[in-house]
Write a protein that holds these residues in place. Structure first.
Motif, PDB file in Angstrom:
ATOM      1  N   UNK A 150       0.832  -1.208   0.000  1.00  0.00           N
ATOM      2  CA  UNK A 150       0.000   0.000   0.000  1.00  0.00           C
ATOM      3  C   UNK A 150       0.863   1.252   0.000  1.00  0.00           C
ATOM      4  N   UNK A 151       1.975   1.221   0.710  1.00  0.00           N
ATOM      5  CA  UNK A 151       2.874   2.377   0.703  1.00  0.00           C
ATOM      6  C   UNK A 151       3.430   2.605  -0.710  1.00  0.00           C
ATOM      7  N   UNK A 152       3.766   1.513  -1.391  1.00  0.00           N
ATOM      8  CA  UNK A 152       4.250   1.641  -2.760  1.00  0.00           C
ATOM      9  C   UNK A 152       3.151   2.198  -3.672  1.00  0.00           C
ATOM     10  N   UNK A 153       1.914   1.798  -3.440  1.00  0.00           N
ATOM     11  CA  UNK A 153       0.811   2.340  -4.231  1.00  0.00           C
ATOM     12  C   UNK A 153       0.682   3.848  -4.013  1.00  0.00           C
ATOM     13  N   UNK A 154       0.872   4.292  -2.780  1.00  0.00           N
ATOM     14  CA  UNK A 154       0.862   5.732  -2.491  1.00  0.00           C
ATOM     15  C   UNK A 154       1.947   6.443  -3.300  1.00  0.00           C
ATOM     16  N   UNK A 155       3.134   5.863  -3.322  1.00  0.00           N
ATOM     17  CA  UNK A 155       4.243   6.496  -4.032  1.00  0.00           C
ATOM     18  C   UNK A 155       3.990   6.542  -5.535  1.00  0.00           C
ATOM     19  N   UNK A 156       3.419   5.468  -6.072  1.00  0.00           N
ATOM     20  CA  UNK A 156       3.128   5.438  -7.511  1.00  0.00           C
ATOM     21  C   UNK A 156       2.010   6.405  -7.877  1.00  0.00           C
ATOM     22  N   UNK A 157       1.009   6.526  -7.016  1.00  0.00           N
ATOM     23  CA  UNK A 157      -0.030   7.531  -7.265  1.00  0.00           C
ATOM     24  C   UNK A 157       0.562   8.926  -7.297  1.00  0.00           C
ATOM     25  N   UNK A 158       1.459   9.190  -6.366  1.00  0.00           N
ATOM     26  CA  UNK A 158       2.099  10.507  -6.316  1.00  0.00           C
ATOM     27  C   UNK A 158       2.940  10.754  -7.556  1.00  0.00           C
ATOM     28  N   UNK A 159       3.639   9.710  -8.037  1.00  0.00           N
ATOM     29  CA  UNK A 159       4.475   9.851  -9.226  1.00  0.00           C
ATOM     30  C   UNK A 159       3.641  10.096 -10.478  1.00  0.00           C
ATOM     31  N   UNK A 160       2.420   9.589 -10.488  1.00  0.00           N
ATOM     32  CA  UNK A 160       1.527   9.736 -11.649  1.00  0.00           C
ATOM     33  C   UNK A 160       0.419  10.757 -11.404  1.00  0.00           C
ATOM     34  N   UNK A 161       0.614  11.643 -10.426  1.00  0.00           N
ATOM     35  CA  UNK A 161      -0.449  12.556  -9.998  1.00  0.00           C
ATOM     36  C   UNK A 161      -0.938  13.452 -11.125  1.00  0.00           C
ATOM     37  N   UNK A 162      -0.029  13.976 -11.924  1.00  0.00           N
ATOM     38  CA  UNK A 162      -0.437  14.882 -12.995  1.00  0.00           C
ATOM     39  C   UNK A 162      -1.327  14.212 -14.017  1.00  0.00           C
ATOM     40  N   UNK A 163      -0.949  13.011 -14.427  1.00  0.00           N
ATOM     41  CA  UNK A 163      -1.747  12.283 -15.414  1.00  0.00           C
ATOM     42  C   UNK A 163      -3.092  11.855 -14.831  1.00  0.00           C
ATOM     43  N   UNK A 164      -3.099  11.412 -13.579  1.00  0.00           N
ATOM     44  CA  UNK A 164      -4.360  11.028 -12.948  1.00  0.00           C
ATOM     45  C   UNK A 164      -5.307  12.218 -12.855  1.00  0.00           C
TER      46      UNK A 164
END
Length: 496
Positions: free
Chosen positions: A89-103
């Motif tokens: 889940x922590x890794x999912x948080x980091x990946x969401x943050x890395x893709x925040x602009x596109x999301x």
């Protein structure tokens, strides 16, 4: 836009927006698959009405396949170490943050919300993964001696099992993570049924979770236009043990009846009709700041949106005038355009409902200080609107508006304000502005709401229990309570 089931192992382009490779198939058992009957449905851009993508339209057969996958993955995921689940889940948080602009861009496209709202939602949504990554190791039990001294009472907590998660269109990322996060932290497997207006964000979330290390079958995503059929099929499968639904009270009542057939554990976050109380001793500038957040976050398309404004007589006219001034300055346009503050509503039905409520209030004697008329042209737009002289029995005060409309009513006493605020079947959230802390706490206790914003226009926080009373729901999401909703309590009587 083409479909692609591939993911970027670096986590820098999981959404597929820049490459035109958005995920548009069902996500079952760790793979992108077409609907069993080959059906697809159109996802539209609310700013233009044009087709963004054609998404696989899940069937009952697909729903059962998703349950199969979730059930098969259940034992392994439940047995995974809490720390392992937390790290994923922590890794999912980091990946969401890395893709925040596109999301954020994707949400603006399919939902219509302005980019500042979309960016805020991505950050908020990601926090649920971070919060529950920490909560995953905190499903603590209890050991005590029975009062009679005859034995020990041991209490443990266990995953409830396969969960069906049904989410709305207004917060397509946050409503998903607010359910997926605690479910995965608790050791449950899930089938996410996103709203058919906004399935693309949910499918992008599946890619992110896969890249984060979620095993196949633990998370499944089932877009479908035949919502009633597919959800009913899953609720009547003995392997499904949990339903978490966010949406209207009307649909919630139907799902509660469906869940009763198999006595499925339910959590319901339903409709709201939030009152916003402003007392004469309030800091008016702070109250206006709070009103703009509580009313205009996501253009008013939020269950927590301030729906009814009650102002004490001495300041009511001034508050209305200044609120109208602020609302009239907001920039309306396509949500993806920089500088826009208010995007279109999600669909034609949404804007028609708002327009009908406003026209009904005006016909009954209300006046619009700003806005009040649906504009001509393409897209599902409605201007920020402030209504005064609203009749006490106007429908706009009874229904969840879900749009950028602020009806204002005057009150004379504290008791009257509380009576007006509580005169609804809903009880999700309320807002109170006053300079007297004792009054603020007293009124907060009297208000029939699961949450109160006291001199604050924003209550949502992943670390806080979110939920309502009366017909606004059952259970809580967020906070420590959020994970408890996905755990069963077991009592073991033991004597050593």
């Amino acid at each position: 836009m083409s479909d692609s089931s591939s993911t970027d192992p670096t986590g820098t382009d999981l959404v597929g927006l820049r490459t035109g490779a958005l995920p548009t198939d069902l996500y079952i058992g760790g793979a992108a698959v077409a609907a069993s009957d080959g059906g697809r449905f159109d996802v539209l851009d609310p700013a233009t009405g044009e087709i963004l993508a054609k998404v696989a339209d899940g069937t009952v057969r697909d729903a059962i396949a998703a349950v199969d996958a979730a059930h098969a993955a259940g034992a392994g995921w439940a047995a995974a170490a809490p720390r392992e689940r937390g790290e994923i889940l922590r890794r999912a948080f980091e990946l969401m943050s890395a893709n925040a602009g596109d999301l954020a861009q994707l949400m603006s496209l399919e939902n219509g919300k302005a980019l500042p709202d979309a960016r805020g939602e991505v950050a908020y949504a990601a926090e649920f993964f971070r919060w529950f990554s920490e909560e995953a190791v905190r499903a603590s039990g209890e050991l005590k001696t029975a009062p009679a001294g005859t034995n020990r009472i041991m209490v443990t907590h266990h995953p409830v099992g396969v969960c069906v998660l049904v989410t709305p269109w207004n917060f397509p990322a946050a409503m998903a993570t607010r359910k997926i996060g605690p479910a995965l932290a608790a050791g449950c497997t899930v089938i996410l049924k996103p709203a058919s207006d906004t399935p693309l964000t949910a499918l992008a979330m599946a890619r992110i979770l896969e890249a984060a290390g979620v095993p196949p079958g633990v998370v499944n995503v089932l877009p479908a236009t035949r919502s009633g059929e597919v959800v009913s099929a899953m609720l009547h499968d003995d392997r499904v043990r949990k339903l978490s639904f966010t949406g209207s009270t009307q649909v919630g009542r139907i799902l509660l009846k469906e869940a009763a057939d198999n006595v499925v554990n339910t959590s319901m976050e339903l409709g709201g009709n939030a009152p916003f109380l402003v007392f004469a001793d309030a800091d008016l500038e702070a109250a206006l700041d709070g009103a703009m957040i509580a009313k205009m976050r996501n253009a008013g398309e939020a269950c927590t949106a301030a729906n009814r404004f009650y102002c004490e007589a001495p300041i009511a006219a001034e508050f209305a005038r200044r609120l109208a001034g602020r609302m009239s300055e907001l920039v309306v346009g396509p949500g993806t355009r920089e500088g826009v503050q208010v995007g279109p509503l999600v669909n034609e039905a949404g804007v028609e409902k708002v327009d009908t409520l406003v026209r009904g209030a005006v016909a009954a004697g209300a006046s619009a200080l700003t806005g009040g008329h649906r504009p001509d042209g393409d897209g599902w737009f409605y201007p920020p609107t402030v209504l005064v002289d609203v009749a006490p029995d106007a429908e706009v005060l009874k229904e969840e508006i879900f749009g950028p409309v602020a009806p204002i009513v005057t009150f004379g006493t504290e008791d009257e304000a509380v009576r007006l605020a509580n005169a609804t079947e809903f009880g999700l959230v309320a807002y109170v502005y006053t300079g007297d802390l004792a009054r603020g706490l007293r009124v907060s206790e009297r208000l029939e709401a699961g949450m109160v914003g006291l001199n604050r226009g924003l209550v949502s926080d992943p670390a806080a229990p979110f939920g309502g009373v009366k017909q606004s729901g059952i259970g809580r999401e967020g906070g420590h309570e959020g994970m408890l909703d996905y755990l069963e309590t077991k009592y073991i009587a033991v004597d050593w």
